[in-house]
Each structure stands twice: as C-alpha cells, then as structure tokens.
Scaffold this active site. Structure first.
Site, PDB file in Angstrom:
ATOM      1  CE1 TYR A   5      -0.256  13.098   7.179  1.00 21.95           C
ATOM      2  CE2 TYR A   5      -2.110  11.588   6.287  1.00 21.95           C
ATOM      3  CZ  TYR A   5      -1.262  13.002   6.316  1.00 21.95           C
ATOM      4  OH  TYR A   5      -1.624  14.120   5.376  1.00 21.95           O
ATOM      5  CG  PHE A   6      -0.318   4.906  11.927  1.00 24.12           C
ATOM      6  CD1 PHE A   6      -0.746   5.986  12.360  1.00 24.12           C
ATOM      7  CD2 PHE A   6      -0.690   3.792  12.788  1.00 24.12           C
ATOM      8  CE1 PHE A   6      -1.561   6.214  13.316  1.00 24.12           C
ATOM      9  CE2 PHE A   6      -1.675   3.813  13.692  1.00 24.12           C
ATOM     10  CZ  PHE A   6      -2.141   5.123  14.179  1.00 24.12           C
TER      11      PHE A   6
ATOM     12  CG  HIS B  96      -0.363   0.012   2.707  1.00 24.54           C
ATOM     13  ND1 HIS B  96       0.246   1.273   3.084  1.00 24.54           N
ATOM     14  CD2 HIS B  96       0.137  -1.086   3.325  1.00 24.54           C
ATOM     15  CE1 HIS B  96       1.159   0.787   4.166  1.00 24.54           C
ATOM     16  NE2 HIS B  96       0.757  -0.439   4.218  1.00 24.54           N
TER      17      HIS B  96
ATOM     18  CD  GLU C 234       1.740  -6.166   7.920  1.00 25.19           C
ATOM     19  OE1 GLU C 234       1.764  -7.427   7.690  1.00 25.19           O
ATOM     20  OE2 GLU C 234       2.654  -5.374   7.348  1.00 25.19           O
TER      21      GLU C 234
ATOM     22  CG  PHE D  85      -3.858  -8.090  15.696  1.00 26.96           C
ATOM     23  CD1 PHE D  85      -3.991  -6.847  15.661  1.00 26.96           C
ATOM     24  CD2 PHE D  85      -4.120  -9.105  16.619  1.00 26.96           C
ATOM     25  CE1 PHE D  85      -4.688  -6.451  16.705  1.00 26.96           C
ATOM     26  CE2 PHE D  85      -5.029  -8.220  17.959  1.00 26.96           C
ATOM     27  CZ  PHE D  85      -5.085  -6.953  17.608  1.00 26.96           C
TER      28      PHE D  85
ATOM     29  CG  ASN E  89       6.477  -6.660   9.058  1.00 24.58           C
ATOM     30  OD1 ASN E  89       7.352  -6.294   8.305  1.00 24.58           O
ATOM     31  ND2 ASN E  89       6.317  -6.753  10.345  1.00 24.58           N
TER      32      ASN E  89
END
Length: 218
Positions: A15-16, A11, A88, A90, A176
């Site tokens: 902002y993270f 993706h 993704e 968790f 990941n």
C-alpha cells in the site's frame, strides 16, 4: 571456492508503494496485486530447487517469500531465514513521507526537485549522504552505515554451513537495495535509473564475498 546462485526478488506491491510513500524500515502490507504478483513469481520459479531462503524481517518481504516458497515444487523443508541486515535503506525521519516531497527537500540545495534528477546527477551512494544531511534528525543511513549493515546480510548467507557449491538461494529484497547492488557490483552494465518491478527477479552469483550480477529485473 563456493559459488551460490542468488535469485533476488523485489517484494510484492504494498500500500505504501501505491500511496507513493517512502518505505525503508517502515512497513505496509501487500496489496491484492502484490499477493498475486508474488504468486506469479513463485510460479515462474516453481522448478528452481532452493537450498535456502532469506528475506528482510519486514512483513512485506516475509509474506512475499512465503508465497513464493508455497508455489515451489521442491521447497519442502526449506525454512525462511529473516534478518534486519537485509532490510531496505533506512530513511530516518522521512520514513512514511510522500516521496515527491522528500526528494524535493533532498535535492533543493542543488536546485533539483525529483528523484529522477538526483539519479541523473549523483550516484545512489552520494544520494544517501544527501538524504542524511537533509534529514532533520540525521537518522537516515549514510552510505557507510548502509553497506556495513547490508554486507552482514551477504556474510550471513555465505557462512551458512548447509550451503554447497552451485546451490540456489532465494533472497527477497527491496527496490533501492537491488539498485544499490547493481551500482556497486554491476560494472556499469545496468541502468540504475530503471527501478526493479515488484516481484521481479534479479540473478546474482555470490562467491568469496564478491557479487556478480547476471541478469536484472526479469
């Protein structure tokens, strides 16, 4: 045997990502750079005829997918399919925390302080186990829980009755997860210490439930 060509895209930047926060099932919107990066990726893939498109059900993945499909020259009629199976990893109670702080906690029992140190000494599978152990609530996915979920995502794709041999499939995934696929299916040919760029394309082949990595981080 039906073989599908998967174009697996990380993706766009969120902002993270720029705040250095862990972002698994939690979510943050694409930055302007992330939006433009998805446009660039879409332009790079504009002449690939996709028979189907999949993404995780996070908005960062869905937005990236929709931008890429908008740039595609033959995507009319392709409906994006989203699924929690494609999310993704968790990270449990570490979700949204500063990444450097989290990896310090995960690595502390082994005198390791950074993610770089961890991946140089442990597999990603082992790091998932260490994270679950370090998570105060133990909600982070361990390796078994992770793969039981993710494998359902690839089963979902493989069982699509509208897909045929040698069809191209767009799949919007996460950093990941792409690294984990490399570790499990890459036959040691790829360096899992090198993270995929936002908007990068990794090509894979899916045949009879087995994945083959063709190229990485293009």
């Amino acid at each position: 045997m039906t073989k599908l060509n998967l174009y697996v895209v990380r993706h766009g930047q969120t902002y993270f990502n720029i705040y250095n926060k862990l972002q698994g099932w939690s979510n943050a919107p694409l930055t302007e750079k992330g939006i433009q990066g998805a446009v660039t990726t879409g332009q790079k893939l504009a002449n690939i005829h996709f028979s189907a498109a999949y993404s995780s059900d996070t908005t960062r993945a869905q937005d990236t997918a929709n931008i890429i499909l908008k740039e595609n020259n033959s995507a009319e009629g392709v409906t994006l399919i989203t699924s929690p199976f494609i999310r993704e990893q968790f990270y449990g109670s570490f979700e949204g925390d500063d990444m450097d702080v989290v990896w310090e906690k995960v690595g502390a029992p082994y005198n390791m302080h950074t993610f770089k140190e961890l991946v140089e000494n442990f597999s990603l599978a082992k790091i998932r186990e260490l994270m679950k152990a370090a998570d105060p609530r133990h909600d982070a996915e361990n390796n078994t829980e992770y793969w039981q979920r993710v494998e359902q995502g690839f089963t979902l794709i493989a069982n699509n009755p509208e897909l045929h041999d040698n069809d191209n499939v767009l799949l919007i995934s996460h950093g990941n997860t792409i690294l984990s696929l490399l570790e499990r299916y890459g036959d040691g040919k790829f360096d899992t210490r090198v993270r995929p760029d936002n908007g990068s394309v990794t090509k894979m082949e899916l045949a009879d439930g087995d994945l083959t990595i063709i190229s990485y981080n293009q």
